[in-house]
Scaffold this active site. Structure first.
Site, PDB file in Angstrom:
ATOM      1  N   ARG A  80       7.421  44.198   3.470  1.00 47.18           N
ATOM      2  CA  ARG A  80       6.954  42.944   4.064  1.00 47.18           C
ATOM      3  C   ARG A  80       5.708  43.116   4.931  1.00 47.18           C
ATOM      4  O   ARG A  80       4.773  42.310   4.855  1.00 47.18           O
ATOM      5  CB  ARG A  80       8.087  42.381   4.937  1.00 47.18           C
ATOM      6  CG  ARG A  80       7.820  41.014   5.527  1.00 47.18           C
ATOM      7  CD  ARG A  80       8.890  40.651   6.592  1.00 47.18           C
ATOM      8  NE  ARG A  80      10.237  40.925   6.151  1.00 47.18           N
ATOM      9  CZ  ARG A  80      11.008  40.068   5.488  1.00 47.18           C
ATOM     10  NH1 ARG A  80      10.582  38.853   5.242  1.00 47.18           N
ATOM     11  NH2 ARG A  80      12.218  40.406   5.106  1.00 47.18           N
ATOM     12  N   CYS A 119      16.763  20.024  -7.647  1.00 48.21           N
ATOM     13  CA  CYS A 119      17.956  19.218  -7.378  1.00 48.21           C
ATOM     14  C   CYS A 119      18.993  20.010  -6.600  1.00 48.21           C
ATOM     15  O   CYS A 119      20.052  20.372  -7.117  1.00 48.21           O
ATOM     16  CB  CYS A 119      18.531  18.713  -8.694  1.00 48.21           C
ATOM     17  SG  CYS A 119      17.304  17.786  -9.612  1.00 48.21           S
ATOM     18  N   GLY A 176      10.993  47.871   7.035  1.00 45.51           N
ATOM     19  CA  GLY A 176      11.643  46.914   7.906  1.00 45.51           C
ATOM     20  C   GLY A 176      10.808  46.269   8.982  1.00 45.51           C
ATOM     21  O   GLY A 176      11.259  45.317   9.627  1.00 45.51           O
TER      22      GLY A 176
HETATM   23  C1  LIG Z   1      13.753  46.281   1.130  1.00 44.64           C
HETATM   24  C2  LIG Z   1      13.656  47.724   1.454  1.00 44.64           C
HETATM   25  C3  LIG Z   1      12.520  48.235   2.063  1.00 44.64           C
HETATM   26  C4  LIG Z   1      11.369  47.376   2.545  1.00 44.64           C
HETATM   27  O1  LIG Z   1      11.771  46.564   3.585  1.00 44.64           O
HETATM   28  P1  LIG Z   1      10.681  45.659   4.357  1.00 44.64           P
HETATM   29  O2  LIG Z   1      11.483  44.955   5.371  1.00 44.64           O
HETATM   30  O3  LIG Z   1      10.089  44.754   3.342  1.00 44.64           O
HETATM   31  O4  LIG Z   1       9.686  46.583   4.954  1.00 44.64           O
HETATM   32  C5  LIG Z   1      12.447  49.596   2.265  1.00 44.64           C
HETATM   33  N1  LIG Z   1      13.455  50.408   1.881  1.00 44.64           N
HETATM   34  C6  LIG Z   1      14.577  49.943   1.295  1.00 44.64           C
HETATM   35  C7  LIG Z   1      15.636  50.884   0.902  1.00 44.64           C
HETATM   36  C8  LIG Z   1      14.715  48.587   1.059  1.00 44.64           C
HETATM   37  O5  LIG Z   1      15.823  48.128   0.490  1.00 44.64           O
END
Ligand SMILES: *Cc1c(COP(=O)(O)O)cnc(C)c1O
Length: 426
Positions: free
Chosen positions: A288, A356, A248
């Site tokens: 990310r 489109c 996250g």
């Molecule tokens: C999407 C997700 C992540 C990664 O999240 P980022 O924001 O890309 O770091 C980690 N754990 C779970 C369960 C996710 O769904």
């Protein structure tokens, strides 16, 4: 944000004599050689982002499980596997990708609210390290699938700590009323059930509060709530094992200043230590923040279309390549491959693709001094772009190139018209 704000992805993406480079390679050379739209990634940027987590967790019993859905290209998975990462997967397809990239199955955690029985079985047979279970019904099904196939499934339960990650509602996952995880109040009962089911072995606890988090506070709040739960569940007689703190952490899209991974983990580890959890095995699931600022999408300007209310800069990349603006109204910096001379007068454009749909835009109200045939780079495009790309409007998916120093390697060729129709019958 001013035009002089540092480039997201710097110093790996940088101007040199007016030309935008990734590491030592001019992006214009890559566009020339491989066509556009083209995704370009910096290997050094990915390893640099990983190193911040590795520093932050040094000396701890911690496993970094890269969240495959952020960017699932095999070459990137292999790079991260070789750097010691495990993987956080959310489907049987991601399991196959991680294994194909050389992942150690024991370092894979399987997340997601809708695992099918077939996916569970494939993951059990592969020997994944943990299932992150997201509902009480899933506990029952997983136990059945494991027992019937002669396995015991290691599980952690994803609990919803009910903290506000202060991010876009579509990428906030830790609040009540959201489809992910088990409510904080239900966690103890769910763990007691898991401990009683014959096909399961409790291995840990898990949470993931959202994505593109740019503040420290939601993480610190979530940690306290998770640790409270671990204490309560263990006091009730169920040993928890590892703590998986999810992913996250945000990146720089528009001058965002998320905490650095090492600084964030110094704070979180201090709290873990203070509360007596310093020896707990830890898992984290960054996606990310490992790849987002390591990628750009290079696109060619096809047409300029001045209008009374809006000027449009029509480019050859579109929402099928870069879905984040259409999906979340997300902002990506868009910069020219060649910096305009001092005499150039920019105009304000909406940068849009050929698809489109009115939702097919990449950037709004951008000051650009461009002509048809010029190239632009959409920055911070390493995460949730190519992995979300589709063939909508029957557009073959873009090529991908991985750069290391002065070397550039095609890691996925541009799709052909044959690829577009593969397997179909008329
Ligand atoms: C999407 C997700 C992540 C990664 O999240 P980022 O924001 O890309 O770091 C980690 N754990 C779970 C369960 C996710 O769904």
């Amino acid at each position: 944000m001013t035009l002089t704000a540092p480039l997201p992805g710097a110093p790996f993406f940088h101007y040199h004599d007016g030309a935008l480079k990734v590491e030592d390679v001019p992006l214009s050379a890559l566009a020339q050689a491989h066509g556009t739209p083209l995704f370009v990634y910096s290997q050094a940027a990915i390893l640099h982002a990983l190193a911040a987590y590795q520093r932050g967790l040094a000396g701890r019993n911690a496993l970094i499980c890269y969240a495959v859905k952020a960017n699932s290209s095999l070459a990137i998975l292999k790079l991260l596997a070789q750097a010691g990462c495990g993987f956080d997967i959310v489907s049987g397809g991601e399991l196959a990708r991680a294994l194909a990239a050389g992942a150690d199955a024991a370092k894979i955690v399987f997340s997601g609210i809708g695992k099918t029985r077939a996916e569970m079985l494939a993951a059990l047979q592969a020997g994944v390290g943990c299932f992150n279970v997201e509902s009480e019904a899933e506990l029952e099904t997983l136990s059945q699938v494991a027992s019937a196939s002669g396995h015991v499934a290691p599980v952690s339960i994803r609990v919803n700590p009910n903290v506000d990650a202060k991010t876009h509602p579509y990428i906030s996952t830790g609040l009540k009323g959201n489809k992910f995880g088990i409510a904080h109040e239900r966690a103890l009962a769910a763990y007691q059930r898991a401990a009683a089911l014959p096909g399961l072995r409790v291995a840990g606890i898990d949470c993931h509060i959202g994505s593109q988090i740019t503040e420290e506070a939601p993480y610190l709040d979530a940690l306290e709530r998770i640790l409270d739960l671990v204490q309560a569940i263990e006091a009730a007689g169920v040993a928890i094992g590892h703590i998986d703190f999810g992913g996250g952490l945000g990146i720089d899209y528009a001058g965002d200043t998320p905490p650095a991974a090492d600084a964030l983990w110094a704070r979180l580890l201090a709290r873990l230590d203070a509360r007596g959890f310093g020896q707990r095995p830890l898992i984290i699931e960054p996606g990310r923040s490992l790849v987002g600022n390591a990628g750009a999408c290079v696109t060619e300007v096809l047409y300029l279309k001045p209008g009374e209310q809006k000027n449009f800069c029509i480019v050859d990349a579109a929402m099928n390549d870069l879905p984040r603006p259409a999906l979340y109204e997300a902002f990506h910096r868009i910069v020219p491959l060649r910096q305009p001379g001092a005499a150039a007068t920019p105009a304000t454009y909406d940068v849009v693709g050929p698809v489109c749909e009115s939702g097919d835009w990449l950037g709004r109200d951008r000051a650009l001094a461009v002509q048809p045939g010029d190239h632009l780079a959409v920055l911070s495009a390493g995460a949730y772009c190519m992995s979300m790309a589709s063939q909508y409007n029957s557009r073959p998916r873009a090529a991908e190139v991985l750069v290391s120093g002065a070397q550039a390697r095609v890691i996925r060729p541009r799709e052909t018209l044959h690829d577009l129709m593969r397997g179909e019958s008329a």
